[in-house]
Scaffold this active site. Structure first.
Site, PDB file in Angstrom:
ATOM      1  N   GLU A 282      -2.323  14.606   1.606  1.00 16.19           N
ATOM      2  CA  GLU A 282      -2.194  13.963   2.824  1.00 16.19           C
ATOM      3  C   GLU A 282      -2.556  12.269   2.636  1.00 16.19           C
ATOM      4  O   GLU A 282      -1.986  11.550   3.444  1.00 16.19           O
ATOM      5  CB  GLU A 282      -3.354  14.529   3.871  1.00 16.19           C
ATOM      6  CG  GLU A 282      -3.260  15.933   4.342  1.00 16.19           C
ATOM      7  CD  GLU A 282      -2.001  16.011   4.972  1.00 16.19           C
ATOM      8  OE1 GLU A 282      -1.946  15.339   5.946  1.00 16.19           O
ATOM      9  OE2 GLU A 282      -1.419  16.970   4.733  1.00 16.19           O
ATOM     10  N   TRP A 285       0.728  11.137   1.575  1.00 14.88           N
ATOM     11  CA  TRP A 285       1.721  10.845   2.813  1.00 14.88           C
ATOM     12  C   TRP A 285       1.498   9.586   3.487  1.00 14.88           C
ATOM     13  O   TRP A 285       2.462   8.856   3.690  1.00 14.88           O
ATOM     14  CB  TRP A 285       1.516  12.277   3.668  1.00 14.88           C
ATOM     15  CG  TRP A 285       2.384  13.246   3.432  1.00 14.88           C
ATOM     16  CD1 TRP A 285       2.005  14.660   3.218  1.00 14.88           C
ATOM     17  CD2 TRP A 285       3.897  13.358   3.783  1.00 14.88           C
ATOM     18  NE1 TRP A 285       3.110  15.420   3.224  1.00 14.88           N
ATOM     19  CE2 TRP A 285       4.412  14.873   3.697  1.00 14.88           C
ATOM     20  CE3 TRP A 285       4.873  12.477   4.421  1.00 14.88           C
ATOM     21  CZ2 TRP A 285       5.533  15.262   3.777  1.00 14.88           C
ATOM     22  CZ3 TRP A 285       6.009  12.894   4.678  1.00 14.88           C
ATOM     23  CH2 TRP A 285       6.460  14.334   4.220  1.00 14.88           C
ATOM     24  N   TRP A 314      19.107  11.724  24.811  1.00 17.86           N
ATOM     25  CA  TRP A 314      17.713  12.252  25.189  1.00 17.86           C
ATOM     26  C   TRP A 314      17.776  12.414  26.748  1.00 17.86           C
ATOM     27  O   TRP A 314      18.602  11.628  27.578  1.00 17.86           O
ATOM     28  CB  TRP A 314      16.803  11.159  24.975  1.00 17.86           C
ATOM     29  CG  TRP A 314      16.417  11.097  23.282  1.00 17.86           C
ATOM     30  CD1 TRP A 314      17.076   9.821  22.683  1.00 17.86           C
ATOM     31  CD2 TRP A 314      15.959  11.799  22.446  1.00 17.86           C
ATOM     32  NE1 TRP A 314      16.681  10.058  21.479  1.00 17.86           N
ATOM     33  CE2 TRP A 314      16.135  11.220  21.091  1.00 17.86           C
ATOM     34  CE3 TRP A 314      15.234  12.960  22.554  1.00 17.86           C
ATOM     35  CZ2 TRP A 314      15.311  11.806  20.138  1.00 17.86           C
ATOM     36  CZ3 TRP A 314      15.035  13.638  21.310  1.00 17.86           C
ATOM     37  CH2 TRP A 314      14.871  12.930  20.229  1.00 17.86           C
TER      38      TRP A 314
END
Length: 489
Positions: A282, A285, A314
């Site tokens: 983590e 990351w 979208w």
């Protein structure tokens, strides 16, 4: 004393005095020349508002700036808190300050965001003596490269190279500098942000201070890191570190976190079976996303990493977006997560993925809308992590989940909150529903509709909680068609 021999340490997203290379270097410089150290912190509410910084995070920063002033006073340094509106106002203020106080060098930390790097470049162009240090990441952006000398675009090889490079270094946080005798503790300062933040949001549920942050880090590693992989996805369990708010504003450094891991698990960087592996990843990351911001400045400017992302059509239905924001989608797991965010300024990491997938894939709302809303609410708001997470979920980012992976909110609900205790806490409207109906709300909606004539009053009461905003199967099929624009080749 020769002119221009005093120095400045400029605190930014690093409101701490331990493991602070810029502060340590400023103290060393001042001792060498027998000169002064001036400490500065700039409050820029208009800039914060333009960057969608959450009011709760500003309150958290304010508390820590006051604690920083007290800590600096103990080592003989006075912190000056300067209120300006934007980054553009800093250069003229600093120029005058440097001339008035004979400043020869300004020490500060590099920041990965585009506007911040532009600000620093402008200061250097204006001949201000800005000396930047890489202390935001454990390994400086640009130092972890592939064999072609380029930034990695996939996390796993980046993490492997990062660990190898980190293992070759001595990871020892700097202590608190011993500078001079204590001075009077300054009066508390209060940021004047009302023009841009008319509503103050208190961060009191989060303990403040470096000591509190280091204590949380120690407790997590001693008691929870070995179980982190097992419990981190269960929002009803306190299985995550809760350190992200402290990392986001620099109360803790990445070096302190990794050093703490290595104290308890010395082989964590070289042993893939280490109990610390999952949480260490983590942290990696976090570094990956921050390195990406520097390597690809467009990420700071609301652009998709994958250029094919601009081809996505979208839907951007504002009513559906507002239902998502308010936790009224009719999917209890999604709504519980959004209400947790709105009520506390924080959201469990598994649920960040669930709600991001739901917004971008079930409702086909542009990931940038969700990224902005998150930033406006989160106490741990961080452009790199927030942008990286949203683009990962939408399928537009670097090493993102594929566009055709659509989280099933019903499966996520039953798997990660099986007894619905988290859901019931934040969505009390469903507390008396059966588990099957909580996890599969479309069945409850069908039941209410079929029984409405016989139990009209009860049905009206039940309908206080909305029916699912969209049917999962239909939404998944629609998402695959629209997001197929991301398909390569």
């Amino acid at each position: 004393m020769q002119q221009n021999v005093n120095c400045v340490v400029w605190f930014r997203q690093d409101v701490r005095i331990s493991d602070h290379p810029a502060l340590a270097m400023a103290c060393t410089f001042a001792k060498q020349y027998g000169s002064q150290v001036k400490a500065l912190y700039f409050v820029t509410p208009q800039q914060w508002a333009e960057h969608d910084v959450a009011a709760i995070q500003i309150d958290f920063i304010e508390r820590h700036v006051n604690l920083l002033a007290q800590s600096l006073a103990k080592i003989g340094i006075e912190l000056t808190v300067v209120q300006l509106n934007t980054f553009a106002d800093i250069a003229p203020w600093l120029s005058e300050f440097c001339a008035e106080h004979d400043i020869g060098v300004i020490y500060a930390a590099n920041e990965p965001e585009f506007n911040e790097r532009q600000r620093d470049a402008a200061l250097i162009d204006a001949s201000l003596p800005l000396h930047l240090l890489d202390q935001d990441c454990l390994l400086a952006p640009g130092s972890v490269q592939n064999q072609a000398g380029q930034m990695y675009k996939v996390f796993t090889p980046f993490a492997k190279a990062w660990k190898k490079l980190a293992a070759s270094q001595s990871i020892v946080p700097l202590g608190i500098p011993k500078f001079r005798q204590p001075i009077n503790v300054p009066l508390l300062c209060q940021f004047n942000c009302d023009e841009f933040y008319p509503l103050r949001v208190k961060s009191d549920l989060w303990a403040a201070g470096e000591d509190s942050a280091r204590k949380l880090l120690k407790q997590f590693i001693e008691n929870h890191i070995a179980d982190y992989q097992q419990y981190r996805d269960l929002p009803a369990i306190d299985g995550t570190s809760k350190l992200s708010p402290y990392l986001a504003i620099g109360v803790l450094s990445a070096r302190q976190c990794v050093a703490a891991i290595l104290f308890y698990y010395p082989d964590a960087l070289v042993n893939d079976a280490s109990p610390a592996k999952t949480w260490l990843n983590e942290l990696i990351w976090r570094e990956f996303y921050r390195h990406l911001l520097v390597a690809f400045p467009k990420l700071s400017r609301a652009q998709s990493f994958n250029e094919l992302g601009q081809l996505i059509q979208w839907r951007n239905d504002n009513d559906e977006f507002q239902a998502w924001c308010q936790g009224q989608t009719g999917y209890p797991i999604v709504d519980a997560a959004m209400r947790q965010l709105n009520q506390t300024g924080w959201m469990h990491n598994r649920l960040r993925m669930v709600v991001a997938s739901f917004l971008t894939k079930h409702l086909l709302v542009d990931w940038r809308w969700g990224e902005q809303y998150f930033r406006q609410q989160l106490i741990d708001g961080d452009l790199a992590a927030n942008n990286g997470g949203w683009q990962w979920s939408a399928g537009t980012g670097c090493d993102a989940q594929p566009y055709f992976r659509v989280f099933n909110p019903m499966t996520q609900s039953s798997k990660f909150d099986p007894d619905a205790s988290f859901i019931k806490h934040f969505v009390p409207e469903v507390a008396d529903w059966s588990l099957k109906h909580i996890h599969e709300p479309h069945l409850k909606a069908q039941h209410i509709n079929s029984m409405a004539d016989l139990f009209s009053e009860r049905a009206k009461q039940e309908k206080a909680y909305p029916a699912p905003i969209v049917e999962h199967g239909f939404a998944r099929k629609r998402a695959l068609e629209v997001l197929g624009a991301l398909k390569r080749g």
